[in-house]
Scaffold this motif. Sequence first.
Motif, short mmCIF file in Angstrom:
data_model
loop_
_atom_site.label_atom_id
_atom_site.label_comp_id
_atom_site.label_asym_id
_atom_site.label_seq_id
_atom_site.Cartn_x
_atom_site.Cartn_y
_atom_site.Cartn_z
N GLU A 26 -8.57 2.49 4.74
CA GLU A 26 -9.44 1.31 4.89
C GLU A 26 -10.16 1.00 3.59
O GLU A 26 -10.27 -0.18 3.19
CB GLU A 26 -10.45 1.54 6.01
CG GLU A 26 -11.38 0.35 6.22
CD GLU A 26 -12.10 0.36 7.56
OE1 GLU A 26 -12.93 -0.55 7.79
OE2 GLU A 26 -11.84 1.26 8.39
N ARG A 27 -10.62 2.03 2.91
CA ARG A 27 -11.30 1.80 1.63
C ARG A 27 -10.35 1.16 0.63
O ARG A 27 -10.73 0.25 -0.12
CB ARG A 27 -11.83 3.13 1.10
CG ARG A 27 -12.79 2.99 -0.10
CD ARG A 27 -13.28 4.34 -0.58
NE ARG A 27 -13.74 5.16 0.51
CZ ARG A 27 -13.32 6.40 0.75
NH1 ARG A 27 -12.41 6.96 -0.04
NH2 ARG A 27 -13.79 7.09 1.76
N ALA A 28 -9.10 1.62 0.62
CA ALA A 28 -8.11 1.06 -0.31
C ALA A 28 -7.83 -0.40 0.00
O ALA A 28 -7.69 -1.23 -0.91
CB ALA A 28 -6.82 1.87 -0.24
N ILE A 29 -7.76 -0.75 1.28
CA ILE A 29 -7.51 -2.14 1.67
C ILE A 29 -8.67 -3.04 1.26
O ILE A 29 -8.48 -4.12 0.68
CB ILE A 29 -7.28 -2.23 3.20
CG1 ILE A 29 -5.98 -1.52 3.58
CG2 ILE A 29 -7.23 -3.69 3.65
CD1 ILE A 29 -5.80 -1.33 5.07
N LEU A 57 0.87 -1.18 0.00
CA LEU A 57 0.00 0.00 0.00
C LEU A 57 0.91 1.23 0.00
O LEU A 57 1.80 1.36 0.85
CB LEU A 57 -0.90 0.01 1.24
CG LEU A 57 -1.94 -1.11 1.30
CD1 LEU A 57 -2.29 -1.43 2.75
CD2 LEU A 57 -3.18 -0.71 0.51
N LEU A 58 0.67 2.15 -0.96
CA LEU A 58 1.60 3.26 -1.12
C LEU A 58 0.84 4.56 -1.41
O LEU A 58 0.26 4.72 -2.48
CB LEU A 58 2.57 2.96 -2.27
CG LEU A 58 3.73 3.93 -2.45
CD1 LEU A 58 4.61 3.98 -1.20
CD2 LEU A 58 4.56 3.52 -3.66
N TYR A 71 10.25 3.24 -3.98
CA TYR A 71 9.40 2.28 -3.27
C TYR A 71 8.71 1.29 -4.22
O TYR A 71 8.71 0.08 -3.98
CB TYR A 71 8.32 3.00 -2.46
CG TYR A 71 8.80 3.92 -1.39
CD1 TYR A 71 9.81 3.55 -0.50
CD2 TYR A 71 8.21 5.17 -1.22
CE1 TYR A 71 10.23 4.41 0.51
CE2 TYR A 71 8.62 6.03 -0.22
CZ TYR A 71 9.63 5.65 0.64
OH TYR A 71 10.04 6.50 1.63
N GLU A 72 8.11 1.80 -5.28
CA GLU A 72 7.38 0.92 -6.19
C GLU A 72 8.31 -0.01 -6.97
O GLU A 72 8.02 -1.22 -7.08
CB GLU A 72 6.50 1.72 -7.14
CG GLU A 72 5.61 0.84 -8.01
CD GLU A 72 4.55 1.61 -8.77
OE1 GLU A 72 3.69 0.96 -9.39
OE2 GLU A 72 4.57 2.86 -8.75
N ILE A 94 -0.25 -0.97 -4.60
CA ILE A 94 -1.61 -0.43 -4.55
C ILE A 94 -1.47 1.06 -4.24
O ILE A 94 -1.21 1.45 -3.10
CB ILE A 94 -2.45 -1.14 -3.46
CG1 ILE A 94 -2.49 -2.65 -3.74
CG2 ILE A 94 -3.85 -0.55 -3.39
CD1 ILE A 94 -2.72 -3.48 -2.50
N ARG A 95 -1.60 1.88 -5.25
CA ARG A 95 -1.47 3.32 -5.08
C ARG A 95 -2.72 3.89 -4.40
O ARG A 95 -3.84 3.53 -4.72
CB ARG A 95 -1.29 4.00 -6.43
CG ARG A 95 0.11 3.80 -7.03
CD ARG A 95 1.04 4.82 -6.47
NE ARG A 95 2.41 4.69 -6.99
CZ ARG A 95 3.40 5.47 -6.60
NH1 ARG A 95 3.20 6.40 -5.69
NH2 ARG A 95 4.61 5.30 -7.10
N ILE A 96 -2.48 4.80 -3.45
CA ILE A 96 -3.59 5.43 -2.71
C ILE A 96 -3.52 6.93 -2.96
O ILE A 96 -2.57 7.58 -2.53
CB ILE A 96 -3.49 5.16 -1.20
CG1 ILE A 96 -3.37 3.66 -0.92
CG2 ILE A 96 -4.71 5.73 -0.48
CD1 ILE A 96 -3.07 3.35 0.54
#
Length: 433
Positions: free
Chosen positions: A159-162, A121-122, A130-131, A142-144
């Motif tokens: 939380e929505r991204a997870i 998660l990034l 990082y990527e 998983i870009r946020i």
Amino acid sequence: MMQNKPFQFTPSSTLADIPVSATLRINEQVRAMRAAGESVFHLGFGESPFPVPEPVKQALFEHAGDNGYPPSKGLAALCDLAASYFAPRLGFEASGIQTIVGPGSKDLIFALQVAIEGDLLLPTPSWVSYEPQASLAGSSTIRIAGGFAGAGLSGEILERAIVDARASGLNPSKLILNYPNNPTGLGYSSDTLASIASVCRKFGIIVISDEIYGLVAHGAKHQSIAHFYPEGTVVTSGLSKHLSLGGYRLGFAFIPDSLTKLFTLIETFASETWSGVCVPAQQAAMVAVLGTREIEQHIALCSQVHGLMSNYGRDRLNALNIDYPPLAGGFYLFPHFDGYKEGLAKHYNVSTSEDLALDLLQRASFAALPGVDFGESAEVLALRLALTDYDGSHALDVLKQNPDIGSDDFAILAAPNMVAGFDALTGYLQGCS
């Protein structure tokens, strides 16, 4: 007669699509241009420019003959000193922590990504490595999206991204936070960190908290997320930013006892890759983390210079009608130039951040990195500006002689090339208005 076939190399499919680090690439490009006699305003590479404190240099010299292999996890005395030094300054508990020394925090972050199974998660934008490291570790990223310059990340957004990632078949298991942030210079409030920690605890996410700029804070005092989520946070830091010791290649990872198995994996990784960090550098690092008055005063002055230069850059952007939030620390800005989009397209044929960076270099000798290198969409006209193109020794002298100086006057006296660089940027943008 048998003909010899030409030898053919088959590149690794893992590495083939990963480019050279953008920050290192631009630095080499500018070095080559300057070596050829070209004048360049170098805002592309963030390298803290201050001199090495004399006690650190002396320790390196005195231990130049220490040529034995060290323990893979680092010298025991350094591990103990580093935990005692960084914990109170970054805001986490030194008790219940295991420390490992690596050849820069970059290698330690990669080792952690390899050791933690699952996907990354990034928050976006993020540091350029990082990527690619996640790809090398066999993980998806998983870009946020987190609002302007990533400053809007919250527990709710995370939380929505997870949930969305799991629904799509991904396995989010690790989150990298970096604050004060590269590329934005922004940070997170304690309330935001607490909300992120709560979500990570709920979903069993391990946080890799890259706090390499935590001792270059020139806003509010830095607070580690490990304070809110001690059992699931690994804090990384090093000597490259607050002490300008990037070339010493020495970093630290602070791993909680609750993640002892992870510590063992990182120690194994170290034993099979870098073996151990250069012993003279470790001995010098021990002096750096003793907390002596001389070195602490040096760090405070350097951070003040970074703050003055960051505020100067922010003020120059505001004068161009580019609003920018208050800075937390580090020495970067990540402005968006979308307000100039129509003029840039019409006058300079610029439609992406890569176009903008290249055109600025060609027309104005202004080197910066495009936002796409940091995870932004190509059409977002963002640039990462590093505010360190000045003589650090001279800058410290100016500050010592003028302790109450403002950022404008300081930049004129201590960093004339930075002033000229922002003048060039201003002229470039005015030319397309």
